[in-house]
Design a protein around this motif. Structure first.
Motif, PDB file in Angstrom:
ATOM      1  N   GLY A  11       0.836  -1.202   0.000  1.00  0.00           N
ATOM      2  CA  GLY A  11       0.000   0.000   0.000  1.00  0.00           C
ATOM      3  C   GLY A  11       0.865   1.245   0.000  1.00  0.00           C
ATOM      4  O   GLY A  11       2.063   1.186  -0.304  1.00  0.00           O
ATOM      5  N   GLY A  12       0.263   2.374   0.356  1.00  0.00           N
ATOM      6  CA  GLY A  12       0.969   3.645   0.374  1.00  0.00           C
ATOM      7  C   GLY A  12       1.467   4.001   1.757  1.00  0.00           C
ATOM      8  O   GLY A  12       1.461   3.190   2.687  1.00  0.00           O
ATOM      9  N   ASP A  13       1.899   5.264   1.919  1.00  0.00           N
ATOM     10  CA  ASP A  13       2.466   5.717   3.187  1.00  0.00           C
ATOM     11  C   ASP A  13       1.456   5.646   4.321  1.00  0.00           C
ATOM     12  O   ASP A  13       1.826   5.408   5.470  1.00  0.00           O
ATOM     13  CB  ASP A  13       2.990   7.150   3.037  1.00  0.00           C
ATOM     14  N   GLY A  14       0.184   5.875   4.028  1.00  0.00           N
ATOM     15  CA  GLY A  14      -0.829   5.785   5.065  1.00  0.00           C
ATOM     16  C   GLY A  14      -0.941   4.389   5.643  1.00  0.00           C
ATOM     17  O   GLY A  14      -1.031   4.210   6.871  1.00  0.00           O
ATOM     18  N   SER A  15      -0.910   3.383   4.779  1.00  0.00           N
ATOM     19  CA  SER A  15      -0.970   1.989   5.231  1.00  0.00           C
ATOM     20  C   SER A  15       0.280   1.619   6.023  1.00  0.00           C
ATOM     21  O   SER A  15       0.206   0.917   7.034  1.00  0.00           O
ATOM     22  CB  SER A  15      -1.121   1.053   4.030  1.00  0.00           C
ATOM     23  N   GLY A  70       1.474   3.142  -3.422  1.00  0.00           N
ATOM     24  CA  GLY A  70       0.812   4.406  -3.144  1.00  0.00           C
ATOM     25  C   GLY A  70       1.165   5.459  -4.171  1.00  0.00           C
ATOM     26  O   GLY A  70       1.700   5.160  -5.241  1.00  0.00           O
ATOM     27  N   SER A  71       0.910   6.723  -3.825  1.00  0.00           N
ATOM     28  CA  SER A  71       1.163   7.817  -4.759  1.00  0.00           C
ATOM     29  C   SER A  71       2.538   8.442  -4.571  1.00  0.00           C
ATOM     30  O   SER A  71       3.101   8.991  -5.512  1.00  0.00           O
ATOM     31  CB  SER A  71       0.084   8.897  -4.606  1.00  0.00           C
ATOM     32  N   THR A  72       3.103   8.357  -3.352  1.00  0.00           N
ATOM     33  CA  THR A  72       4.435   8.935  -3.112  1.00  0.00           C
ATOM     34  C   THR A  72       5.412   7.905  -2.574  1.00  0.00           C
ATOM     35  O   THR A  72       6.552   7.836  -3.001  1.00  0.00           O
ATOM     36  CB  THR A  72       4.344  10.117  -2.130  1.00  0.00           C
ATOM     37  N   ASP A  73       4.994   7.093  -1.588  1.00  0.00           N
ATOM     38  CA  ASP A  73       5.819   5.995  -1.059  1.00  0.00           C
ATOM     39  C   ASP A  73       7.172   6.478  -0.550  1.00  0.00           C
ATOM     40  O   ASP A  73       8.214   5.904  -0.874  1.00  0.00           O
ATOM     41  CB  ASP A  73       6.018   4.918  -2.128  1.00  0.00           C
ATOM     42  N   VAL A  74       7.183   7.527   0.292  1.00  0.00           N
ATOM     43  CA  VAL A  74       8.453   8.075   0.741  1.00  0.00           C
ATOM     44  C   VAL A  74       9.173   7.133   1.703  1.00  0.00           C
ATOM     45  O   VAL A  74      10.411   7.075   1.706  1.00  0.00           O
ATOM     46  CB  VAL A  74       8.266   9.466   1.398  1.00  0.00           C
ATOM     47  N   VAL A  75       8.440   6.384   2.523  1.00  0.00           N
ATOM     48  CA  VAL A  75       9.103   5.460   3.449  1.00  0.00           C
ATOM     49  C   VAL A  75       9.740   4.314   2.669  1.00  0.00           C
ATOM     50  O   VAL A  75      10.874   3.910   2.935  1.00  0.00           O
ATOM     51  CB  VAL A  75       8.110   4.922   4.491  1.00  0.00           C
ATOM     52  N   SER A  76       9.010   3.793   1.681  1.00  0.00           N
ATOM     53  CA  SER A  76       9.565   2.728   0.842  1.00  0.00           C
ATOM     54  C   SER A  76      10.806   3.210   0.093  1.00  0.00           C
ATOM     55  O   SER A  76      11.823   2.512   0.035  1.00  0.00           O
ATOM     56  CB  SER A  76       8.510   2.239  -0.151  1.00  0.00           C
ATOM     57  N   CYS A  77      10.732   4.409  -0.492  1.00  0.00           N
ATOM     58  CA  CYS A  77      11.886   4.953  -1.216  1.00  0.00           C
ATOM     59  C   CYS A  77      13.078   5.171  -0.297  1.00  0.00           C
ATOM     60  O   CYS A  77      14.232   5.053  -0.717  1.00  0.00           O
ATOM     61  CB  CYS A  77      11.515   6.278  -1.889  1.00  0.00           C
ATOM     62  N   SER A  78      12.812   5.470   0.973  1.00  0.00           N
ATOM     63  CA  SER A  78      13.899   5.743   1.922  1.00  0.00           C
ATOM     64  C   SER A  78      14.677   4.493   2.277  1.00  0.00           C
ATOM     65  O   SER A  78      15.832   4.584   2.712  1.00  0.00           O
ATOM     66  CB  SER A  78      13.339   6.381   3.197  1.00  0.00           C
ATOM     67  N   VAL A  79      14.084   3.289   2.102  1.00  0.00           N
ATOM     68  CA  VAL A  79      14.805   2.048   2.395  1.00  0.00           C
ATOM     69  C   VAL A  79      15.064   1.198   1.155  1.00  0.00           C
ATOM     70  O   VAL A  79      15.750   0.175   1.243  1.00  0.00           O
ATOM     71  CB  VAL A  79      14.040   1.196   3.443  1.00  0.00           C
ATOM     72  N   HIS A  80      14.532   1.622   0.002  1.00  0.00           N
ATOM     73  CA  HIS A  80      14.762   0.888  -1.249  1.00  0.00           C
ATOM     74  C   HIS A  80      15.443   1.743  -2.308  1.00  0.00           C
ATOM     75  O   HIS A  80      16.166   1.225  -3.154  1.00  0.00           O
ATOM     76  CB  HIS A  80      13.437   0.359  -1.828  1.00  0.00           C
ATOM     77  N   GLY A  81      15.179   3.045  -2.300  1.00  0.00           N
ATOM     78  CA  GLY A  81      15.736   3.932  -3.313  1.00  0.00           C
ATOM     79  C   GLY A  81      14.889   4.025  -4.563  1.00  0.00           C
ATOM     80  O   GLY A  81      15.088   4.921  -5.373  1.00  0.00           O
ATOM     81  N   VAL A  82      13.937   3.096  -4.729  1.00  0.00           N
ATOM     82  CA  VAL A  82      13.075   3.081  -5.918  1.00  0.00           C
ATOM     83  C   VAL A  82      11.673   2.653  -5.499  1.00  0.00           C
ATOM     84  O   VAL A  82      11.481   1.991  -4.481  1.00  0.00           O
ATOM     85  CB  VAL A  82      13.589   2.115  -7.008  1.00  0.00           C
TER      86      VAL A  82
END
Length: 547
Positions: free
Chosen positions: A231-235, A270-282
């Motif tokens: 999911g996205g950052d909210g989830s 999600g639409s931004t996924d900043v937490v995912s990008c912070s630990v994956h880079g993509v």
């Protein structure tokens, strides 16, 4: 510019230089390591013995294959020439830490489900391409069933030695996130990799906000090795909050935050996924799935958000002022496509840009002789509500935006992150306070987030490493006063109400939270473990064209 401001600017420049030097050194080390691998110069440790030695076909050529506890190497077998010379070819190398599955290959007729003559085995691994992890396969052909099964069993046993790799996962899928593609993303990109790695899953498709939280309160955590959020950052924020609350409940520690006992894997949908990008880079589901099956664990700091002594939630980032107002406007346009909704809210909030009058206090993460806000009276340093021997710094002023982030908050639109001066697990958060300024200057500040640096090189922007922040708004009108009836949401009520009914919008991990009173934010080092790794920069994308 005052002397204290010059000192702060100097420290920021020195910090940026150190980070650039560190990135260059890391990049150089990676390049040297890759060169060594390509040239076959990585030698086995003297204490590492060869477990198996055999011959397999790789492609159409026979290879001499060696297996140790950490790697597999294969070298083409080339017969000597009549003169006695032999062409020296560099061996191929595969680290077992990059292998997530091994399977026996068989020849089967159409419709045959089992059995069949052995053809060899296949090793499934990941290869890096920039920030992405991609699935790759090494085929080793040998028609001897005994020979193949000896190798298969040995490699299988070595792979089970990686204790951080999960075998049972609790998976939560939010079918409503972004373009409602979470279920498709999981089935097409993630589930096949979990099956290949022999990872068992228990799946819950969430039906409403708070569903994952209620499931986690009753879930038998000892049956799982980790939790996965699609999911996205909210989830992600909801599950992180649920995991910490569950840890507190199990430890019978209602007052003190307790580290989650299970790691969380984030599959971006999600639409931004900043937490995912912070630990994956993509923003790539395959990369996320490979980090999970390979057991790449990263400790991450989290924040607690408290109002009137009541815990609101745990999270990674918070924006007050411009960030909160923008999200509040975007939430009222959920019927728009996500990109148009974000651009509409951004432009509308810029058009009605105004500062918030508030008292801002912070607790430095480390001692510093320079002030974040310049000269101040001695009595301003006193903690308005004594909390031990903590020495707080306090200032009241007009602020367009205040951000507190315990992670860099990387995204394709902001490759270096909204808070590039912090990292995932440094025990502190980055406080970014933007004082009142003209609209044109504020837009310049925002536009620089899409470039490499310079977003903080303004006299009205202050940054500091903090362990706690307290924000007390003093405005006597709600944020929506002056809005049209179409924009005003009469059904919206604050999470933490006040006597006057004034509610201020906060953007906490991409979720709109309305609070009417003072908010205390504290950093808790290493409170969460995520599947992933520390990354310096996210894969970039075209930035917003509306400014």
């Amino acid at each position: 510019m005052s002397e204290s401001e010059e000192v702060v600017r100097g420290e920021q420049r020195d910090g940026n230089k150190r980070k650039k030097k560190k990135r260059k050194e890391k990049k150089k080390d990676i390049e040297e390591e890759e060169e060594k691998r390509e040239e076959g110069q990585i030698k086995e440790e003297e204490s590492e013995s060869v477990l198996l030695h055999g011959i397999f076909k790789v492609g159409k050529k026979s290879h001499d294959v060696l297996l140790t506890k950490t790697r597999l190497t294969w070298t083409p077998i080339i017969p000597e020439t009549p003169t006695g010379d032999a062409n020296l070819l560099q061996p191929g190398v595969m680290l077992l830490e990059d292998v997530f599955a091994v399977k026996v290959k068989r020849r089967r007729a159409a419709g045959q489900q089992s059995g069949g003559p052995v053809l060899g085995m296949a090793l499934f691994c990941c290869r890096r391409r920039g920030q992405k992890l991609e699935e790759d396969t090494l085929h080793l052909h040998n028609a001897s069933a005994e020979h193949t099964h000896t190798w298969y069993n040995t490699i299988k046993e070595l792979l089970t030695g990686f204790s951080s790799r999960p075998k049972r996962l609790k998976v939560f899928i939010n079918p409503s996130s972004h373009k409602k593609e979470a279920v498709h993303i999981y089935r097409e990109h993630v589930a096949p990799l979990f099956k290949m790695a022999d990872v068992q899953t228990d799946i819950t498709v969430t039906e409403r906000k708070g569903h994952a939280l209620s499931v986690m309160k009753e879930c038998k955590l000892d049956e799982f090795d980790g939790v996965v959020c699609v999911g996205g950052d909210g989830s992600v924020a909801e599950l992180c909050h649920a995991l910490v609350l569950r840890a507190q409940l199990d430890a019978n520690s209602p007052e003190k935050p307790v580290k989650s006992v299970l790691p969380l894997g984030i599959v971006p949908a999600g639409s931004t996924d900043v937490v995912s990008c912070s630990v994956h880079g993509v923003r790539d589901p395959v990369t996320a799935a490979l980090h999970i099956v390979l057991g790449h664990l990263q400790q991450v700091d989290m924040c607690s958000f408290t109002a009137l002594g009541q815990l609101v939630r745990f999270g990674f980032s918070a924006m007050f002022g411009f960030g909160g107002r923008t999200l509040a406007r975007a939430e009222k346009r959920r019927w728009m496509p996500s990109s148009r909704r974000r651009e509409y809210a951004l432009v509308k909030t810029l058009a009605r840009l105004r500062p918030e009058d508030c008292q801002l206090s912070y607790l430095p993460a480390k001692k510093s002789n320079c002030s974040l806000f310049g000269p101040r009276d001695q009595d301003q340093d006193q903690d308005p509500e004594p909390e031990g021997k903590e020495s707080w710094t306090t200032n009241r002023g007009q602020y367009l935006s205040i951000s507190v982030m315990s992670v860099p908050c990387l995204s394709p639109h902001v490759p270096r992150g909204l808070a590039p001066n912090t990292s995932l697990a440094n025990g502190s958060a980055s406080l970014i306070a933007v004082s009142n300024a003209s609209r044109s200057d504020f837009i310049k500040h925002l536009k620089r987030y899409g470039s490499s640096s310079g977003q903080f090189n303004f006299s009205f922007v202050e940054t500091h490493d903090v362990s706690a922040v307290r924000i007390r708004p003093h405005s006597l009108v709600s944020w929506s006063e002056g809005e049209s009836e179409e924009e005003a949401d009469s059904k919206s009520t604050p999470i933490i109400p006040s006597e006057g009914g004034v509610a201020f919008p906060w953007n906490i991990d991409g979720e709109l939270v309305e609070m009417a009173n003072e908010v205390l934010i504290r950093v808790h080092p290493g409170l969460m473990t995520l599947y992933g790794e520390e990354v310096e920069e996210a894969e970039s994308a075209v930035s917003c064209s509306c400014i």
